[in-house]
Write a protein that holds these residues in place. Sequence first.
Motif, mmCIF file in Angstrom:
data_model
loop_
_atom_site.group_PDB
_atom_site.id
_atom_site.type_symbol
_atom_site.label_atom_id
_atom_site.label_comp_id
_atom_site.label_asym_id
_atom_site.label_seq_id
_atom_site.Cartn_x
_atom_site.Cartn_y
_atom_site.Cartn_z
ATOM 1 N N GLU A 87 0.863 -1.404 0.081
ATOM 2 C CA GLU A 87 -0.148 -0.070 0.031
ATOM 3 C C GLU A 87 0.652 1.436 -0.146
ATOM 4 O OE1 GLU A 87 -3.830 0.106 2.353
ATOM 5 O OE2 GLU A 87 -2.619 -1.721 3.430
ATOM 6 N N HIS A 88 1.614 1.313 1.101
ATOM 7 C CA HIS A 88 2.866 2.677 1.036
ATOM 8 C C HIS A 88 3.738 2.238 -0.105
ATOM 9 C CE1 HIS A 88 5.640 5.372 3.324
ATOM 10 N NE2 HIS A 88 6.497 4.417 2.144
ATOM 11 N N ALA A 89 4.026 1.573 -1.108
ATOM 12 C CA ALA A 89 4.861 1.435 -2.665
ATOM 13 C C ALA A 89 4.174 1.758 -3.500
ATOM 14 C CB ALA A 89 5.348 0.148 -2.698
ATOM 15 N N PHE A 90 2.930 1.838 -3.659
ATOM 16 C CA PHE A 90 1.291 2.207 -3.844
ATOM 17 C C PHE A 90 1.009 3.667 -4.317
ATOM 18 C CE2 PHE A 90 -2.803 3.289 -5.931
ATOM 19 C CZ PHE A 90 -2.694 2.670 -7.311
ATOM 20 N N ASP A 91 1.157 4.275 -3.060
ATOM 21 C CA ASP A 91 0.871 5.639 -2.639
ATOM 22 C C ASP A 91 1.855 6.502 -3.234
ATOM 23 O OD1 ASP A 91 -1.541 5.121 -1.752
ATOM 24 O OD2 ASP A 91 -0.738 4.572 0.486
ATOM 25 N N SER A 92 3.081 5.830 -3.148
ATOM 26 C CA SER A 92 4.114 6.498 -3.329
ATOM 27 C C SER A 92 4.452 6.712 -5.164
ATOM 28 C CB SER A 92 5.786 6.252 -3.371
ATOM 29 O OG SER A 92 6.029 4.868 -3.913
#
Length: 215
Positions: free
Chosen positions: A83-88
């Motif tokens: 999720e964090h990687a996608f948000d970035s």
Amino acid sequence: MSTVLMSTIVFVTVVRHHASDAELALAPVNGEALLTHTVRGLLALPDLDLVVVAAPERCADSFSAALRGFEERCRIVPGSSLEHAFDSVEKEIAGDPVILVHDALRAFTPADTVRAVADAVRAGSPFVVPVLPMADTVKVTDAAKVITGTEDRTYLRTAQTPLGFTRETFLSYAVEPSLDGAHTVPGHPDAMRVTNAFELKLAEAIARAGEEEVL
């Protein structure tokens, strides 16, 4: 930051089975980190627009060092959450791209396997997994560790990566990972997870064979 129209984006992560799996991604294979081989193999595919590597916090600096020189099409994001990687990178993603999730330890997954997954998503499958038939005989045991039967392996498969998604199915998977409902395409023996000394020797052989083909 300007918007980039992406057709395919790959998230490389460490699919954790053991606490030391992140360090295994840095194990030397033919003089380079396993992770280096993983990302180089992906970047060799011209139709992949961006590789995003989710680096566990404790290994972020080492992951960055292993991937030095790949910055043009590779982004390293500290933190292991999909999720964090996608948000970035979400602001850079337009439309409904093909999204792949690849295990960092499956460094020698053939290009044809990666393409097969991506092509299946483009053809309309919202969730795709490469698999291999189960080769070993599977026995069932009871609580006392006594064999009570043999499992029919006709429909048993071992799952590999990359997993392929539409944006919608990826976002669901990132919240609650499950392979249920996924369409399958043929995997490949070279797409093994490299986790022990024997598999490292096999990985060395695959890496050397690849160099000889180039020469």
